[in-house]
Design a protein around this motif. Structure first.
Motif, PDB file in Angstrom:
ATOM      1  N   PRO A  46      56.427 -11.889 -86.631  1.00  0.00           N
ATOM      2  CA  PRO A  46      56.061 -10.917 -87.728  1.00  0.00           C
ATOM      3  C   PRO A  46      55.077 -11.852 -88.612  1.00  0.00           C
ATOM      4  O   PRO A  46      54.134 -11.257 -89.069  1.00  0.00           O
ATOM      5  CB  PRO A  46      57.273 -10.494 -88.378  1.00  0.00           C
ATOM      6  CG  PRO A  46      58.341 -10.724 -87.193  1.00  0.00           C
ATOM      7  CD  PRO A  46      57.985 -11.672 -86.117  1.00  0.00           C
ATOM      8  N   HIS A  47      55.325 -13.175 -88.781  1.00  0.00           N
ATOM      9  CA  HIS A  47      54.578 -13.605 -89.805  1.00  0.00           C
ATOM     10  C   HIS A  47      53.080 -13.598 -89.537  1.00  0.00           C
ATOM     11  O   HIS A  47      52.308 -13.377 -90.281  1.00  0.00           O
ATOM     12  CB  HIS A  47      55.220 -15.006 -90.187  1.00  0.00           C
ATOM     13  CG  HIS A  47      54.906 -15.839 -89.096  1.00  0.00           C
ATOM     14  ND1 HIS A  47      55.835 -15.960 -88.166  1.00  0.00           N
ATOM     15  CD2 HIS A  47      54.130 -16.925 -88.883  1.00  0.00           C
ATOM     16  CE1 HIS A  47      55.616 -16.886 -87.354  1.00  0.00           C
ATOM     17  NE2 HIS A  47      54.251 -17.649 -87.607  1.00  0.00           N
ATOM     18  N   TYR A  48      52.735 -13.926 -88.049  1.00  0.00           N
ATOM     19  CA  TYR A  48      51.587 -14.034 -87.633  1.00  0.00           C
ATOM     20  C   TYR A  48      50.888 -12.618 -87.716  1.00  0.00           C
ATOM     21  O   TYR A  48      49.597 -12.374 -88.122  1.00  0.00           O
ATOM     22  CB  TYR A  48      51.517 -14.368 -86.271  1.00  0.00           C
ATOM     23  CG  TYR A  48      49.977 -14.276 -85.713  1.00  0.00           C
ATOM     24  CD1 TYR A  48      49.139 -15.391 -86.018  1.00  0.00           C
ATOM     25  CD2 TYR A  48      49.765 -13.541 -84.596  1.00  0.00           C
ATOM     26  CE1 TYR A  48      47.746 -15.480 -85.541  1.00  0.00           C
ATOM     27  CE2 TYR A  48      48.526 -13.455 -84.208  1.00  0.00           C
ATOM     28  CZ  TYR A  48      47.511 -14.381 -84.501  1.00  0.00           C
ATOM     29  OH  TYR A  48      46.391 -14.372 -84.069  1.00  0.00           O
ATOM     30  N   TYR A  50      51.526  -9.965 -89.891  1.00  0.00           N
ATOM     31  CA  TYR A  50      51.240  -9.480 -91.056  1.00  0.00           C
ATOM     32  C   TYR A  50      50.149 -10.214 -91.863  1.00  0.00           C
ATOM     33  O   TYR A  50      49.410  -9.957 -92.655  1.00  0.00           O
ATOM     34  CB  TYR A  50      52.469  -9.532 -91.908  1.00  0.00           C
ATOM     35  CG  TYR A  50      53.510  -8.341 -91.335  1.00  0.00           C
ATOM     36  CD1 TYR A  50      53.361  -7.088 -91.691  1.00  0.00           C
ATOM     37  CD2 TYR A  50      54.822  -8.764 -90.988  1.00  0.00           C
ATOM     38  CE1 TYR A  50      53.955  -6.137 -91.130  1.00  0.00           C
ATOM     39  CE2 TYR A  50      55.535  -7.771 -90.540  1.00  0.00           C
ATOM     40  CZ  TYR A  50      55.466  -6.586 -90.450  1.00  0.00           C
ATOM     41  OH  TYR A  50      56.331  -5.581 -90.369  1.00  0.00           O
ATOM     42  N   ALA A  51      50.152 -11.545 -91.349  1.00  0.00           N
ATOM     43  CA  ALA A  51      49.000 -12.384 -91.859  1.00  0.00           C
ATOM     44  C   ALA A  51      47.644 -11.812 -91.395  1.00  0.00           C
ATOM     45  O   ALA A  51      46.662 -11.895 -92.082  1.00  0.00           O
ATOM     46  CB  ALA A  51      49.194 -13.939 -91.543  1.00  0.00           C
ATOM     47  N   ARG A  52      47.439 -11.494 -90.119  1.00  0.00           N
ATOM     48  CA  ARG A  52      46.361 -10.932 -89.486  1.00  0.00           C
ATOM     49  C   ARG A  52      45.896  -9.560 -89.763  1.00  0.00           C
ATOM     50  O   ARG A  52      44.735  -9.219 -89.713  1.00  0.00           O
ATOM     51  CB  ARG A  52      46.543 -11.068 -88.077  1.00  0.00           C
ATOM     52  CG  ARG A  52      45.378 -10.478 -87.205  1.00  0.00           C
ATOM     53  CD  ARG A  52      45.457 -10.985 -85.841  1.00  0.00           C
ATOM     54  NE  ARG A  52      44.278 -10.746 -84.968  1.00  0.00           N
ATOM     55  CZ  ARG A  52      44.175 -10.966 -83.654  1.00  0.00           C
ATOM     56  NH1 ARG A  52      44.945 -11.581 -83.131  1.00  0.00           N
ATOM     57  NH2 ARG A  52      43.001 -10.323 -83.195  1.00  0.00           N
ATOM     58  N   LEU A  53      46.958  -8.781 -90.262  1.00  0.00           N
ATOM     59  CA  LEU A  53      46.640  -7.338 -90.523  1.00  0.00           C
ATOM     60  C   LEU A  53      45.561  -6.990 -91.527  1.00  0.00           C
ATOM     61  O   LEU A  53      44.896  -6.246 -91.023  1.00  0.00           O
ATOM     62  CB  LEU A  53      47.897  -6.616 -90.873  1.00  0.00           C
ATOM     63  CG  LEU A  53      48.116  -4.975 -90.904  1.00  0.00           C
ATOM     64  CD1 LEU A  53      47.789  -4.822 -89.320  1.00  0.00           C
ATOM     65  CD2 LEU A  53      49.303  -4.629 -91.077  1.00  0.00           C
ATOM     66  N   PRO A  54      45.554  -7.815 -92.631  1.00  0.00           N
ATOM     67  CA  PRO A  54      44.271  -7.562 -93.551  1.00  0.00           C
ATOM     68  C   PRO A  54      42.876  -7.678 -92.905  1.00  0.00           C
ATOM     69  O   PRO A  54      41.874  -7.394 -93.587  1.00  0.00           O
ATOM     70  CB  PRO A  54      44.401  -8.420 -94.723  1.00  0.00           C
ATOM     71  CG  PRO A  54      45.986  -8.806 -94.712  1.00  0.00           C
ATOM     72  CD  PRO A  54      46.492  -8.845 -93.061  1.00  0.00           C
ATOM     73  N   THR A  55      42.873  -8.247 -91.690  1.00  0.00           N
ATOM     74  CA  THR A  55      41.497  -8.820 -91.215  1.00  0.00           C
ATOM     75  C   THR A  55      41.094  -7.575 -90.252  1.00  0.00           C
ATOM     76  O   THR A  55      40.069  -8.016 -89.705  1.00  0.00           O
ATOM     77  CB  THR A  55      41.516 -10.042 -90.760  1.00  0.00           C
ATOM     78  OG1 THR A  55      42.366  -9.993 -89.484  1.00  0.00           O
ATOM     79  CG2 THR A  55      42.113 -11.254 -91.549  1.00  0.00           C
TER      80      THR A  55
END
Length: 285
Positions: A46-48, A50-55
């Motif tokens: 999950p952390h990876y 959600y960190a990638r989602l804005p890009t």
């Protein structure tokens, strides 16, 4: 005589300690970013995600897919080789995913032992509590047919309410269901949603997210009417908010069991970050 093997999928979000305790096999769904494919909860945490989602771009907006029949066949055959005398396989709602149909296809290809495939008509801890009911029943030595009946009873009693920051993700992922009625709402109005008969449905619109969460608590409190419950607080990249809501859940409900769980990419793809949900299972007797 071998034991009954228990299988679920990566959207059950059972705490790892319980998965290990009850020897539950977890088959992952898939998450795609453009041409990249990841196994939910295995290659992509999950952390990876959600960190990638804005890009993401429109071309790389994430999508999900079910395990293939071949994935299930390989797992079922492995469990048979390890001595399983039967397999109980409980999965995400067939109205949200093709996981159950894949399991049913595999069922016909592994005739060595009885394979029982159950459609949870749910996901997250709505699915998870059905799996735990099965695990505890099997551990107690109950016949698999009796265990399935108890799982079906949990399926009927489980309640899920959740609040999303935006309907964009449900809409793009094709899982919006009855919540489509809320598209185009003012941004200050937060949709309170539920899972009804296995698909997403609208409950009501509430002004501001905090009030929507309180409304969910009010509705669930009224429905359980003081009965003891098993409960869970679910979130998508909102751990602090989830911890606060979990305290309120435990203060207002007679929780005999409670878990805080984070939505993995397979469900977070469709709800979007910031989602908060409540799962409540009223206990019988």
């Amino acid at each position: 005589m071998g034991s009954v093997a228990l299988v679920t999928d990566s959207t059950a979000y059972l705490p790892p300690a319980l998965v290990e305790q009850y020897k539950i096999s977890v088959i992952p769904l898939y998450v795609r970013f453009g041409e990249e494919v990841f196994r939910d909860g295995v290659d992509m945490k999950p952390h990876y995600f959600y960190a990638r989602l804005p890009t993401v771009t429109p071309q790389t907006f994430p999508a999900t897919s079910q395990p293939s029949a071949g994935d299930f066949i390989a797992l079922y055959r492995k469990l048979v080789a390890e001595g399983a005398s039967a397999i109980l396989s409980i999965h995400i709602s067939s109205k949200l995913s093709g996981t159950v149909p894949s399991a049913l296809l595999a069922q016909d290809e592994v005739p060595e032992v009885p394979i029982h495939v159950v459609d949870s008509l749910s996901t997250a801890m709505g699915l998870g509590y059905q799996v735990l009911e099965a695990a505890r029943g099997l551990e107690a030595g109950r016949p698999v047919e009796e265990v399935i009946r108890s799982v079906e009873s949990v399926r009927e009693r489980i309640r899920i309410l959740f609040v999303v920051d935006t309907l964009e993700f449900l809409h793009k992922g094709g899982r919006i269901g009855g919540a489509a009625a809320f598209l185009g709402s003012l941004l200050s109005l937060k949709p309170l949603l539920t899972l009804k008969e296995g698909h997403v449905d609208a409950v009501e619109r509430v002004r501001m997210k905090r009030r929507a969460i309180q409304r969910a608590l009010d509705l669930l409190s009224a429905e359980v009417a003081g009965r003891p419950v098993r409960a869970a607080t679910i979130h998508a990249d909102a751990p602090d908010e989830a911890a606060q809501v979990a305290q309120e859940v435990q203060a207002r409900l007679d929780c005999r069991e409670h878990h805080i769980v984070e939505l993995s990419p397979a469900i977070g793809t469709h709800t979007g970050p910031g989602t908060i949900g409540l799962v409540v299972l009223p206990l019988q007797g």
